[in-house]
Design a protein around this motif. Structure first.
Motif, PDB file in Angstrom:
ATOM      1  N   GLU A 180       0.827  -1.204   0.000  1.00 13.04           N
ATOM      2  CA  GLU A 180       0.000   0.000   0.000  1.00 13.04           C
ATOM      3  C   GLU A 180       0.863   1.256   0.000  1.00 13.04           C
ATOM      4  O   GLU A 180       0.562   2.223  -0.701  1.00 13.04           O
ATOM      5  N   LYS A 181       1.950   1.241   0.763  1.00 12.12           N
ATOM      6  CA  LYS A 181       2.854   2.394   0.769  1.00 12.12           C
ATOM      7  C   LYS A 181       3.512   2.589  -0.596  1.00 12.12           C
ATOM      8  O   LYS A 181       3.618   3.722  -1.084  1.00 12.12           O
ATOM      9  N   ALA A 182       3.947   1.496  -1.221  1.00 14.82           N
ATOM     10  CA  ALA A 182       4.591   1.595  -2.537  1.00 14.82           C
ATOM     11  C   ALA A 182       3.586   2.055  -3.599  1.00 14.82           C
ATOM     12  O   ALA A 182       3.914   2.900  -4.447  1.00 14.82           O
ATOM     13  N   HIS A 183       2.374   1.522  -3.552  1.00 20.45           N
ATOM     14  CA  HIS A 183       1.349   1.911  -4.525  1.00 20.45           C
ATOM     15  C   HIS A 183       0.984   3.385  -4.350  1.00 20.45           C
ATOM     16  O   HIS A 183       0.865   4.127  -5.336  1.00 20.45           O
ATOM     17  N   ASP A 184       0.810   3.818  -3.107  1.00 17.43           N
ATOM     18  CA  ASP A 184       0.516   5.234  -2.849  1.00 17.43           C
ATOM     19  C   ASP A 184       1.645   6.128  -3.349  1.00 17.43           C
ATOM     20  O   ASP A 184       1.396   7.183  -3.939  1.00 17.43           O
ATOM     21  N   ALA A 185       2.888   5.696  -3.121  1.00 21.17           N
ATOM     22  CA  ALA A 185       4.038   6.479  -3.588  1.00 21.17           C
ATOM     23  C   ALA A 185       4.085   6.520  -5.114  1.00 21.17           C
ATOM     24  O   ALA A 185       4.457   7.547  -5.705  1.00 21.17           O
ATOM     25  N   ASN A 201       1.783   6.143 -21.348  1.00 21.43           N
ATOM     26  CA  ASN A 201       2.767   5.050 -21.385  1.00 21.43           C
ATOM     27  C   ASN A 201       3.687   5.013 -20.168  1.00 21.43           C
ATOM     28  O   ASN A 201       4.827   4.572 -20.264  1.00 21.43           O
ATOM     29  N   LEU A 202       3.187   5.466 -19.024  1.00 25.24           N
ATOM     30  CA  LEU A 202       3.960   5.343 -17.789  1.00 25.24           C
ATOM     31  C   LEU A 202       3.768   3.961 -17.174  1.00 25.24           C
ATOM     32  O   LEU A 202       4.622   3.490 -16.430  1.00 25.24           O
ATOM     33  N   ILE A 203       2.636   3.339 -17.482  1.00 22.97           N
ATOM     34  CA  ILE A 203       2.359   1.982 -17.013  1.00 22.97           C
ATOM     35  C   ILE A 203       1.951   1.135 -18.205  1.00 22.97           C
ATOM     36  O   ILE A 203       1.379   1.639 -19.168  1.00 22.97           O
ATOM     37  N   ASP A 204       2.272  -0.159 -18.126  1.00 21.45           N
ATOM     38  CA  ASP A 204       2.010  -1.069 -19.240  1.00 21.45           C
ATOM     39  C   ASP A 204       0.593  -1.625 -19.238  1.00 21.45           C
ATOM     40  O   ASP A 204      -0.029  -1.749 -20.278  1.00 21.45           O
ATOM     41  N   ASP A 205       0.104  -1.991 -18.074  1.00 19.63           N
ATOM     42  CA  ASP A 205      -1.144  -2.729 -17.965  1.00 19.63           C
ATOM     43  C   ASP A 205      -2.162  -1.888 -17.198  1.00 19.63           C
ATOM     44  O   ASP A 205      -2.272  -1.993 -15.975  1.00 19.63           O
ATOM     45  N   GLY A 206      -2.887  -1.069 -17.919  1.00 17.05           N
ATOM     46  CA  GLY A 206      -3.865  -0.189 -17.279  1.00 17.05           C
ATOM     47  C   GLY A 206      -4.928  -0.959 -16.516  1.00 17.05           C
ATOM     48  O   GLY A 206      -5.278  -0.600 -15.395  1.00 17.05           O
ATOM     49  N   GLN A 207      -5.416  -2.045 -17.101  1.00 17.59           N
ATOM     50  CA  GLN A 207      -6.440  -2.847 -16.426  1.00 17.59           C
ATOM     51  C   GLN A 207      -5.869  -3.492 -15.167  1.00 17.59           C
ATOM     52  O   GLN A 207      -6.531  -3.554 -14.134  1.00 17.59           O
ATOM     53  N   GLY A 208      -4.636  -3.949 -15.240  1.00 10.39           N
ATOM     54  CA  GLY A 208      -3.991  -4.539 -14.063  1.00 10.39           C
ATOM     55  C   GLY A 208      -3.861  -3.535 -12.932  1.00 10.39           C
ATOM     56  O   GLY A 208      -4.091  -3.864 -11.761  1.00 10.39           O
ATOM     57  N   TRP A 209      -3.512  -2.300 -13.272  1.00 10.38           N
ATOM     58  CA  TRP A 209      -3.395  -1.251 -12.257  1.00 10.38           C
ATOM     59  C   TRP A 209      -4.770  -0.914 -11.676  1.00 10.38           C
ATOM     60  O   TRP A 209      -4.899  -0.684 -10.471  1.00 10.38           O
ATOM     61  N   LEU A 210      -5.794  -0.881 -12.512  1.00 12.91           N
ATOM     62  CA  LEU A 210      -7.145  -0.639 -11.999  1.00 12.91           C
ATOM     63  C   LEU A 210      -7.584  -1.786 -11.094  1.00 12.91           C
ATOM     64  O   LEU A 210      -8.227  -1.569 -10.068  1.00 12.91           O
ATOM     65  N   ASP A 211      -7.202  -3.007 -11.450  1.00  9.92           N
ATOM     66  CA  ASP A 211      -7.504  -4.159 -10.597  1.00  9.92           C
ATOM     67  C   ASP A 211      -6.809  -4.021  -9.236  1.00  9.92           C
ATOM     68  O   ASP A 211      -7.371  -4.420  -8.214  1.00  9.92           O
ATOM     69  N   MET A 212      -5.591  -3.466  -9.223  1.00 13.93           N
ATOM     70  CA  MET A 212      -4.896  -3.234  -7.954  1.00 13.93           C
ATOM     71  C   MET A 212      -5.724  -2.325  -7.054  1.00 13.93           C
ATOM     72  O   MET A 212      -5.850  -2.571  -5.857  1.00 13.93           O
ATOM     73  N   ILE A 213      -6.260  -1.276  -7.646  1.00 15.34           N
ATOM     74  CA  ILE A 213      -7.072  -0.325  -6.869  1.00 15.34           C
ATOM     75  C   ILE A 213      -8.306  -1.022  -6.306  1.00 15.34           C
ATOM     76  O   ILE A 213      -8.623  -0.890  -5.121  1.00 15.34           O
ATOM     77  N   ILE A 214      -8.984  -1.793  -7.139  1.00 18.89           N
ATOM     78  CA  ILE A 214     -10.192  -2.491  -6.698  1.00 18.89           C
ATOM     79  C   ILE A 214      -9.859  -3.504  -5.608  1.00 18.89           C
ATOM     80  O   ILE A 214     -10.574  -3.613  -4.606  1.00 18.89           O
ATOM     81  N   CYS A 215      -8.763  -4.208  -5.779  1.00 17.93           N
ATOM     82  CA  CYS A 215      -8.348  -5.192  -4.778  1.00 17.93           C
ATOM     83  C   CYS A 215      -8.044  -4.511  -3.444  1.00 17.93           C
ATOM     84  O   CYS A 215      -8.395  -5.032  -2.381  1.00 17.93           O
ATOM     85  N   ARG A 216      -7.430  -3.350  -3.488  1.00 15.86           N
ATOM     86  CA  ARG A 216      -7.155  -2.604  -2.253  1.00 15.86           C
ATOM     87  C   ARG A 216      -8.449  -2.160  -1.589  1.00 15.86           C
ATOM     88  O   ARG A 216      -8.573  -2.208  -0.369  1.00 15.86           O
ATOM     89  N   ILE A 217      -9.415  -1.747  -2.383  1.00 14.32           N
ATOM     90  CA  ILE A 217     -10.704  -1.332  -1.828  1.00 14.32           C
ATOM     91  C   ILE A 217     -11.389  -2.521  -1.150  1.00 14.32           C
ATOM     92  O   ILE A 217     -11.908  -2.404  -0.041  1.00 14.32           O
ATOM     93  N   LYS A 218     -11.349  -3.676  -1.789  1.00 13.34           N
ATOM     94  CA  LYS A 218     -11.974  -4.866  -1.214  1.00 13.34           C
ATOM     95  C   LYS A 218     -11.290  -5.298   0.072  1.00 13.34           C
ATOM     96  O   LYS A 218     -11.924  -5.894   0.938  1.00 13.34           O
ATOM     97  N   TYR A 219     -10.007  -5.030   0.194  1.00 13.08           N
ATOM     98  CA  TYR A 219      -9.270  -5.408   1.398  1.00 13.08           C
ATOM     99  C   TYR A 219      -9.668  -4.549   2.590  1.00 13.08           C
ATOM    100  O   TYR A 219      -9.487  -4.935   3.730  1.00 13.08           O
TER     101      TYR A 219
END
Length: 138
Positions: A47-52, A83-101
Motif C-alpha cells: 500500500e505504501k509503494a502503490h501510494d508512492a 505510457n507510464l504503465i504497461d497494464d492499465g487494467q492490471g493497475w485498476l484491478d490493484m485499486i479495486i483489490c485494495r478497496i476490497k481489502y
C-alpha cells in the motif's frame, strides 16, 4: 496542516524506497513462509509503494502543467495513456483489490491480496519504476 507537494524526482525517490521495502518483505515471506503477520506486512508495504507510485504519477503530470486528478483511477488511466504503465487494467484491478481489502467490507481478502501482490502487482510496480527512471533521466 497542509502537506507540502514534493517534486517528481523526490516522489520517485520515495517510491523506490517503498518498493525496495516491499521487495525485502516479499523475499522474507518467500524464504521463511507466509504466515498472517508476514502477509499483513506485505500488504502494508504494498500500500505504501502503490501510494508512492500514485504520488509520483501526480507529480509527473503536475510538472507538465496538468490539473490534479480526482482520484487514483483517473491518475491510473492518464498514466496508461501516457505510457507510464504497461497494464492499465492490471493497475485498476490493484485499486479495486485494495478497496476490497478494506476492513469495512465483508470477506477475508488478506490471502488473495497477498497472492496478487507477490504474483502480479510487484511486477506492475517494477515496470513503472523502469519507465519512470528512463523518463527522469531525459
Amino acid at each position: 496542516m497542509k502537506r507540502k507537494e514534493l517534486d517528481c524526482e523526490n516522489c520517485y525517490t520515495e517510491f523506490v524506497e517503498q518498493l525496495n521495502d516491499l521487495r525485502d518483505v516479499v523475499q522474507e515471506g518467500k524464504s521463511h513462509g507466509m504466515n498472517d503477520r508476514t502477509r499483513a506486512e506485505i500488504v502494508k508495504f504494498f500500500e505504501k509503494a502503490h501510494d508512492a507510485a500514485l504520488e509520483t504519477i501526480a507529480a509527473y503530470f503536475r510538472k507538465q502543467g496538468k490539473p490534479p486528478f480526482s482520484g487514483s483511477r483517473d491518475a491510473t488511466v492518464e498514466a496508461f495513456h501516457a505510457n507510464l504503465i504497461d497494464d492499465g487494467q492490471g493497475w485498476l484491478d490493484m485499486i479495486i483489490c485494495r478497496i476490497k481489502y478494506n476492513p469495512l467490507y465483508p470477506g477475508d481478502y488478506l490471502g488473495s491480496l497477498t497472492e496478487n501482490i507477490v504474483k502480479k502487482y510487484i511486477d506492475f510496480l517494477e515496470g513503472f519504476e523502469r519507465v519512470m527512471e528512463k523518463n527522469l533521466d531525459q
